[in-house]
Write a protein that holds these residues in place. Structure first.
Motif, PDB file in Angstrom:
ATOM      1  N   GLN A  70      -1.911 -22.993   4.297  1.00  0.00           N
ATOM      2  CA  GLN A  70      -2.909 -23.153   3.251  1.00  0.00           C
ATOM      3  C   GLN A  70      -4.149 -23.872   3.791  1.00  0.00           C
ATOM      4  O   GLN A  70      -5.276 -23.477   3.508  1.00  0.00           O
ATOM      5  N   ALA A 117       2.731 -15.206  -1.903  1.00  0.00           N
ATOM      6  CA  ALA A 117       1.680 -14.677  -2.771  1.00  0.00           C
ATOM      7  C   ALA A 117       0.425 -15.545  -2.683  1.00  0.00           C
ATOM      8  O   ALA A 117      -0.704 -15.026  -2.677  1.00  0.00           O
ATOM      9  N   THR A 118       0.612 -16.842  -2.600  1.00  0.00           N
ATOM     10  CA  THR A 118      -0.529 -17.753  -2.482  1.00  0.00           C
ATOM     11  C   THR A 118      -1.355 -17.451  -1.237  1.00  0.00           C
ATOM     12  O   THR A 118      -2.581 -17.284  -1.300  1.00  0.00           O
ATOM     13  N   GLU A 142      -1.285 -14.773   0.718  1.00  0.00           N
ATOM     14  CA  GLU A 142      -1.843 -13.426   0.712  1.00  0.00           C
ATOM     15  C   GLU A 142      -3.085 -13.337  -0.168  1.00  0.00           C
ATOM     16  O   GLU A 142      -4.024 -12.602   0.137  1.00  0.00           O
ATOM     17  N   GLY A 143      -3.090 -14.093  -1.242  1.00  0.00           N
ATOM     18  CA  GLY A 143      -4.267 -14.126  -2.099  1.00  0.00           C
ATOM     19  C   GLY A 143      -5.484 -14.669  -1.363  1.00  0.00           C
ATOM     20  O   GLY A 143      -6.589 -14.119  -1.469  1.00  0.00           O
ATOM     21  N   GLY A 191      -6.668 -12.135   1.111  1.00  0.00           N
ATOM     22  CA  GLY A 191      -7.368 -11.058   0.414  1.00  0.00           C
ATOM     23  C   GLY A 191      -8.827 -11.420   0.129  1.00  0.00           C
ATOM     24  O   GLY A 191      -9.715 -10.571   0.247  1.00  0.00           O
ATOM     25  N   ARG A 192      -9.058 -12.677  -0.233  1.00  0.00           N
ATOM     26  CA  ARG A 192     -10.439 -13.088  -0.524  1.00  0.00           C
ATOM     27  C   ARG A 192     -11.313 -12.976   0.721  1.00  0.00           C
ATOM     28  O   ARG A 192     -12.489 -12.603   0.645  1.00  0.00           O
ATOM     29  N   ASN A 243     -11.982  -9.295   1.477  1.00  0.00           N
ATOM     30  CA  ASN A 243     -12.938  -8.715   0.535  1.00  0.00           C
ATOM     31  C   ASN A 243     -14.386  -8.949   0.953  1.00  0.00           C
ATOM     32  O   ASN A 243     -15.268  -8.160   0.626  1.00  0.00           O
TER      33      ASN A 243
END
Lengths: 195, 195
Positions: free
Chosen positions: A64, A121-122, A124-125, A128-129, A132
């Motif tokens: 993180q 999931a945290t 990967e989110g 993803g940002r 993007n």
DNA sequence: GTCTATAGCGTGATAGAC
DNA sequence: GTCTATCACGCTATAGAC
């Protein structure tokens, strides 16, 4: 050396994170024991639990922190005008940022399997940002007519895979300097999406 | 079901390899126990040692088999005339071969750390032979004047990283068919090294 | 060829002294 | 805040019965 009692050491917390980072990158999360981490720091295994709740959270925290650093750094980075200039800035930023943090990058890619579903999931989110941002640049370039990519999402993944691959071979002090590496990769990235 | 005694099963050996492949790819070598592998096969842990000397050799065998398959397949592949045609053939071959073996590819990249030094050198040697084939194509293209790459070795690694990245997202039955994926990546590879 | 049982050791995490 | 000691369990690999 060889303290045996008492809180003679501050900054034990950061030293735990550093040791875990290095050991996880070198040997893999599952292969590294809490005793090994403690040994690298110079404390007993039980003392680690004054700073972290468990091993899984230690891994999550490392990942993180890396992703937060990445997103902060890219947000702070100058954002030039025009898709071509933005792509060049992104390419050079990505290579520089990732080459400076080989252990963090390695863990962030290799240890995803060892995150529990929620923590996965945290992370990967966050990833993803970041992706993007590149995808947006590619879409902008297509609109401007300077890029020709049939599928911006796939092109994004292709470019990031190519760039992150630098970490598998680049070593500071090796045959090529970082600016030379940037130049080679920017040449290839630019052409790969060119109109 | 639930055999308890005797050699009621042949082909236990291959089933061990298959189970280990799947489990290592899913959870990582260090996180998978011999008991898990045995359970997936339907035998007790001790029975595994009729087929493999130890866990390390099991991992090496899986990786070696994959690399041998890769080198055999690429050797059998038609070799067209001209660097451009050869690069296209290589690109399409790489995507197709790797997309058909996601577990093997994952292990071959992710579990290198868990090989002992001698076994690591073996696998890296095989990988080097594969990379050299692409490097040769790029050098030929530079001589022919159809490619412009400042550093063929680095360009090789960049292209392979990009192509192998397909495995991180491609799923059979997803939004894009494999021929579509080939097309997108061949477009990017071709342009990335273009003169 | 597979079973059960086990040797020998390591694991993550916790309790309580200091 | 760190220590020592320990719980409860899991690990790889082997031995010997069948």
């Amino acid at each position: 050396m060889a303290r045996t009692q008492g809180s003679h050491s501050d900054i034990t917390g950061p030293r735990i994170m550093d040791a875990a980072l290095r050991l996880f990158a070198q040997n893999g999360y599952a292969a590294v024991s809490m005793r090994q981490i403690a040994g690298a720091v110079g404390v007993q295994a039980g003392a680690l639990y004054n700073y972290i709740p468990d091993k899984q959270t230690l891994l999550l925290t490392l990942m993180q922190r890396h992703m937060d650093d990445l997103l902060s750094a890219v947000a702070d980075h100058p954002r030039p005008e025009g898709a071509m200039n933005r792509l060049e800035a992104f390419t050079r930023f990505h290579i520089r940022f990732h080459s400076e943090r080989p252990d963090e990058v390695f863990i962030a890619y290799m240890e995803l399997r060892n995150l529990n579903p929620e923590n996965f999931a945290t992370i990967e989110g966050l990833r993803g940002r970041y992706e993007n941002m590149l995808e947006e640049i590619l879409r902008q370039g297509v609109e401007e007519g300077v890029f020709a990519v049939p599928d911006p999402k796939i092109a994004t993944l292709a470019v990031i895979a190519m760039l992150t691959g630098v970490n598998t071979w680049y070593r500071s002090g090796g045959r090529l300097s970082l600016p030379e590496v940037e130049e080679i990769y920017w040449d290839m990235v630019r052409k790969s999406v060119a109109a």
